[in-house]
Write a protein that holds these residues in place. Structure first.
Motif, PDB file in Angstrom:
ATOM      1  N   ASP A  23      46.652  50.963  41.613  1.00  0.00           N
ATOM      2  CA  ASP A  23      45.712  51.375  42.662  1.00  0.00           C
ATOM      3  C   ASP A  23      46.258  51.186  44.080  1.00  0.00           C
ATOM      4  OD1 ASP A  23      45.424  48.583  41.920  1.00  0.00           O
ATOM      5  OD2 ASP A  23      43.741  48.483  43.319  1.00  0.00           O
ATOM      6  N   LEU A  24      47.287  50.355  44.246  1.00  0.00           N
ATOM      7  CA  LEU A  24      47.891  50.149  45.570  1.00  0.00           C
ATOM      8  C   LEU A  24      49.351  50.604  45.577  1.00  0.00           C
ATOM      9  CD1 LEU A  24      46.433  46.586  46.361  1.00  0.00           C
ATOM     10  CD2 LEU A  24      45.637  48.783  47.255  1.00  0.00           C
TER      11      LEU A  24
ATOM     12  N   ASN B 125      49.901  41.877  43.476  1.00  0.00           N
ATOM     13  CA  ASN B 125      48.607  41.950  42.792  1.00  0.00           C
ATOM     14  C   ASN B 125      47.420  41.493  43.632  1.00  0.00           C
ATOM     15  OD1 ASN B 125      49.354  42.941  40.103  1.00  0.00           O
ATOM     16  ND2 ASN B 125      50.503  41.025  39.928  1.00  0.00           N
ATOM     17  N   ARG B 126      47.645  40.893  44.784  1.00  0.00           N
ATOM     18  CA  ARG B 126      46.546  40.437  45.627  1.00  0.00           C
ATOM     19  C   ARG B 126      45.869  41.621  46.310  1.00  0.00           C
ATOM     20  NH1 ARG B 126      46.974  36.853  49.860  1.00  0.00           N
ATOM     21  NH2 ARG B 126      47.697  35.344  48.311  1.00  0.00           N
ATOM     22  N   ASP B 127      44.676  41.407  46.816  1.00  0.00           N
ATOM     23  CA  ASP B 127      43.914  42.501  47.421  1.00  0.00           C
ATOM     24  C   ASP B 127      44.537  42.982  48.726  1.00  0.00           C
ATOM     25  OD1 ASP B 127      42.032  42.565  45.382  1.00  0.00           O
ATOM     26  OD2 ASP B 127      40.723  41.101  46.362  1.00  0.00           O
TER      27      ASP B 127
ATOM     28  N   LYS C  25      55.091  47.685  30.741  1.00  0.00           N
ATOM     29  CA  LYS C  25      55.117  48.307  29.412  1.00  0.00           C
ATOM     30  C   LYS C  25      53.958  47.826  28.555  1.00  0.00           C
ATOM     31  CE  LYS C  25      58.132  48.919  25.394  1.00  0.00           C
ATOM     32  NZ  LYS C  25      59.449  48.574  24.793  1.00  0.00           N
ATOM     33  N   GLU C  26      53.548  46.578  28.756  1.00  0.00           N
ATOM     34  CA  GLU C  26      52.467  45.996  27.969  1.00  0.00           C
ATOM     35  C   GLU C  26      51.108  46.100  28.651  1.00  0.00           C
ATOM     36  OE1 GLU C  26      53.609  42.064  26.820  1.00  0.00           O
ATOM     37  OE2 GLU C  26      55.360  42.749  25.678  1.00  0.00           O
ATOM     38  N   GLY C  27      51.039  46.937  29.694  1.00  0.00           N
ATOM     39  CA  GLY C  27      49.756  47.186  30.352  1.00  0.00           C
ATOM     40  C   GLY C  27      49.372  46.196  31.419  1.00  0.00           C
ATOM     41  N   ASN C  28      50.320  45.378  31.858  1.00  0.00           N
ATOM     42  CA  ASN C  28      50.048  44.386  32.900  1.00  0.00           C
ATOM     43  C   ASN C  28      50.900  44.632  34.150  1.00  0.00           C
ATOM     44  OD1 ASN C  28      48.119  42.680  31.433  1.00  0.00           O
ATOM     45  ND2 ASN C  28      49.862  42.226  30.099  1.00  0.00           N
ATOM     46  N   GLY C  29      51.107  45.904  34.447  1.00  0.00           N
ATOM     47  CA  GLY C  29      51.943  46.272  35.578  1.00  0.00           C
ATOM     48  C   GLY C  29      51.328  45.913  36.913  1.00  0.00           C
ATOM     49  N   PRO C  30      52.144  45.924  37.964  1.00  0.00           N
ATOM     50  CA  PRO C  30      51.679  45.510  39.289  1.00  0.00           C
ATOM     51  C   PRO C  30      50.778  46.543  39.942  1.00  0.00           C
ATOM     52  CG  PRO C  30      53.905  46.364  39.432  1.00  0.00           C
ATOM     53  CD  PRO C  30      53.560  46.346  37.977  1.00  0.00           C
ATOM     54  N   ARG C  31      49.899  46.074  40.814  1.00  0.00           N
ATOM     55  CA  ARG C  31      49.047  46.983  41.584  1.00  0.00           C
ATOM     56  C   ARG C  31      49.880  47.721  42.629  1.00  0.00           C
ATOM     57  NH1 ARG C  31      44.076  43.784  43.883  1.00  0.00           N
ATOM     58  NH2 ARG C  31      43.349  45.932  44.257  1.00  0.00           N
ATOM     59  N   ARG C  32      50.732  46.969  43.318  1.00  0.00           N
ATOM     60  CA  ARG C  32      51.648  47.599  44.278  1.00  0.00           C
ATOM     61  C   ARG C  32      52.947  47.968  43.575  1.00  0.00           C
ATOM     62  NH1 ARG C  32      48.876  43.731  47.098  1.00  0.00           N
ATOM     63  NH2 ARG C  32      47.841  44.507  48.989  1.00  0.00           N
ATOM     64  N   SER C  33      53.679  48.895  44.148  1.00  0.00           N
ATOM     65  CA  SER C  33      54.969  49.288  43.595  1.00  0.00           C
ATOM     66  C   SER C  33      56.045  48.263  43.984  1.00  0.00           C
ATOM     67  CB  SER C  33      55.358  50.670  44.116  1.00  0.00           C
ATOM     68  OG  SER C  33      54.396  51.637  43.720  1.00  0.00           O
TER      69      SER C  33
END
Length: 505
Positions: free
Chosen positions: A273-274, A488-490, A325-333
């Motif tokens: 999302d970020l 991952n922070r807002d 790969k396991e669905g826990n990727g970062p919000r930011r690139s």
């Protein structure tokens, strides 16, 4: 008395909550371990890679290796489908057209080594000033401007460099430096060839900025100078004399330039999302190449500098790639960015800052790792010898980033963090001397991870067998945990400190 007790309990509750560990962050940190970092470093710092000098075969082999590793991790190739960002450089070398001593014509490379800068010049003299090592202090009162001086090189690399720097400030016409150690690997990589970024801020620097040239010679050539003086080099050196020597000298030289291509290596992990905001992990994969003096140890392996940082970033990339790969990727690139040309004056990072693949305005932080595999002189015989790390730059642009970094260490790695090199009056001024500089000067908050100098710095003895891989991996984990929080922070770290970084160093 109840109120203080309740307040203490309240604070303790907050502290306990704030130090809670993220199970997902911990889950993937195990990918940053001694086995994987040793695997990468044993390849990158092997003799096969020839010291990874920018623009040379070994460096291109290292870039290709890193690109293959990024591909294995299924990172995106962000440079028009490539992992390589071509870096256009200008190589400036000084060509000696002729050098005569007492009618003897000398050959560059065979009889002498030359280094200098500036435009074409011819130097002629009929006398030289010999300066013995004990009389250097006398130069503070002597004028050697425009003179040719003959000195003896002695001591370690730092001592040699310090003495030459002192003499250059006295503005002699030429320094003839007698090297009595035929296989002195401390300074043999200083070839007098300089690189700059094409169309960069320092492209014309080698031509515009003059420095008194230095000609390295051996005792046999020194005796050619002295053949009409009635003395020998050995006698002068033994007597610690300072004297004028009659000799005929003529030196003619000038710059030659050519374009050289090298590559930064980029691997991109897209966020969710970020994703338009970006965290950059960086290290430089280049080192200083081969020992041209033909010593026993022919390769400057650069295991700590900066094979250790490169290996650490590759391991961090694996951890984040597996998380995604396991669905826990970062919000930011995240951009994993391996630089060329750091040893040649931060050239790869300068090029990237001028030609960013992703906007600098969207880059939230640069975490730059340069030397994390050893223990330095300061910590060697202390209880913290295998549990410390220097951090630089954490609060230079963002107090917020400093807090995030300290929190990650308090929760996970618990290293002794040393900020002495972050101080304004730090004599090393190392804040300006690694690739994070080119992010910081553009207003991007940075953290520089560094273990300090040791006796093998920039020597052929900086080898894989001397690396502490458990310590390397723990230090890399601190950068990983800090990055996990950042992506991952807002909110991104607030830039709340005035940027006093100079545009040029």
């Amino acid at each position: 008395m109840k109120k203080p007790v309740l307040w203490a309990l309240f604070l303790a509750g907050i502290t306990s909550q704030s130090l809670a560990q993220d199970p997902n962050a911990e889950k993937y940190a195990g990918n940053i371990n001694a086995k994987i970092t040793k695997k990468h470093l044993s390849i990158l710092a092997s003799d096969k890679f020839e010291g990874r000098e920018t623009g040379k075969r070994g460096a291109e082999m290292a870039a290709a290796y890193i690109a293959r590793e990024f591909k294995k991790l299924k990172l995106i190739a962000p440079v028009n489908g490539s992992y390589l960002q071509q870096v256009s450089l200008i190589e400036t070398s000084m060509l000696v057209h002729s050098f005569e001593l007492n009618k003897n014509v000398l050959s560059s490379g065979k009889d002498f080594q030359f280094s200098g800068s500036g435009e074409a010049r011819t130097i002629q003299a009929n006398e030289l000033l010999f300066i013995a090592k004990e009389t250097e202090s006398e130069l503070k009162e002597n004028d050697i401007s425009g003179k040719v001086v003959l000195i003896i090189q002695y001591g370690q690399a730092d001592e040699i460099a310090k003495r030459l720097s002192f003499l250059k400030r006295k503005k002699p016409a030429l320094i003839l430096a007698v090297n009595t150690e035929k296989n002195n690997s401390n300074h043999s990589h200083n070839s007098g060839v300089s690189l700059s970024v094409k169309n960069g801020s320092r492209e014309s620097f080698p031509l515009k900025v003059y420095s008194p040239p230095v000609v390295q010679i051996n005792p046999e050539i020194a005796n050619l100078i002295l053949k009409n003086s009635g003395s020998t080099f050995e006698k002068l050196a033994a007597n610690n004399a300072q004297m004028l020597i009659k000799a005929e000298l003529k030196l003619s030289y000038g710059p030659v330039q050519r374009e050289v291509l090298s590559s930064n290596v980029l691997g991109y992990l897209e966020g969710t999302d970020l994703k338009d905001e970006l965290l950059v992990y960086s290290a430089h994969y280049d080192h200083i190449g081969m020992n041209s003096d033909g010593g026993k140890d022919k390769v400057f392996n650069g295991a700590d500098d900066d094979g250790s940082g490169t290996s650490g970033v590759l391991a961090i990339a694996k951890a984040f790639a597996k998380a995604k790969k396991e669905g826990n990727g970062p919000r930011r690139s995240i951009l994993f960015l391996m630089f060329t040309g750091e040893e040649k004056n931060l050239l790869g990072s300068e090029y990237y800052s001028l030609n960013p693949v992703f906007p600098m305005a969207n880059t939230i932080t640069n975490l730059n790792i340069d030397m994390i595999g050893r223990t330095d002189f300061i910590y060697r015989n202390t209880p913290d010898s295998t549990n410390y790390l220097y951090l630089v730059g954490t609060d230079k642009l963002s107090i917020d980033l400093h807090r995030i970094s300290d929190h990650a260490n308090a929760v996970y790695t618990k290293l002794k963090l040393d900020y002495r090199h972050n101080a304004k009056d730090d004599p090393t001024q190392i804040y300006f001397w690694s690739d994070h500089y080119n992010f910081a000067k553009n207003g991007v908050p940075v953290i520089f991870y560094y273990n300090g100098k040791h006796e093998d710095y920039h020597k052929g003895s900086d080898e894989v067998r001397k690396i502490n891989f458990n310590l390397l991996s723990k230090r890399a984990q601190l950068a990983y945990y800090t990055g996990w929080d950042l992506v991952n922070r807002d909110k991104r770290p607030v830039v709340d400190v005035k940027n006093n970084m100079p545009a040029t160093r």
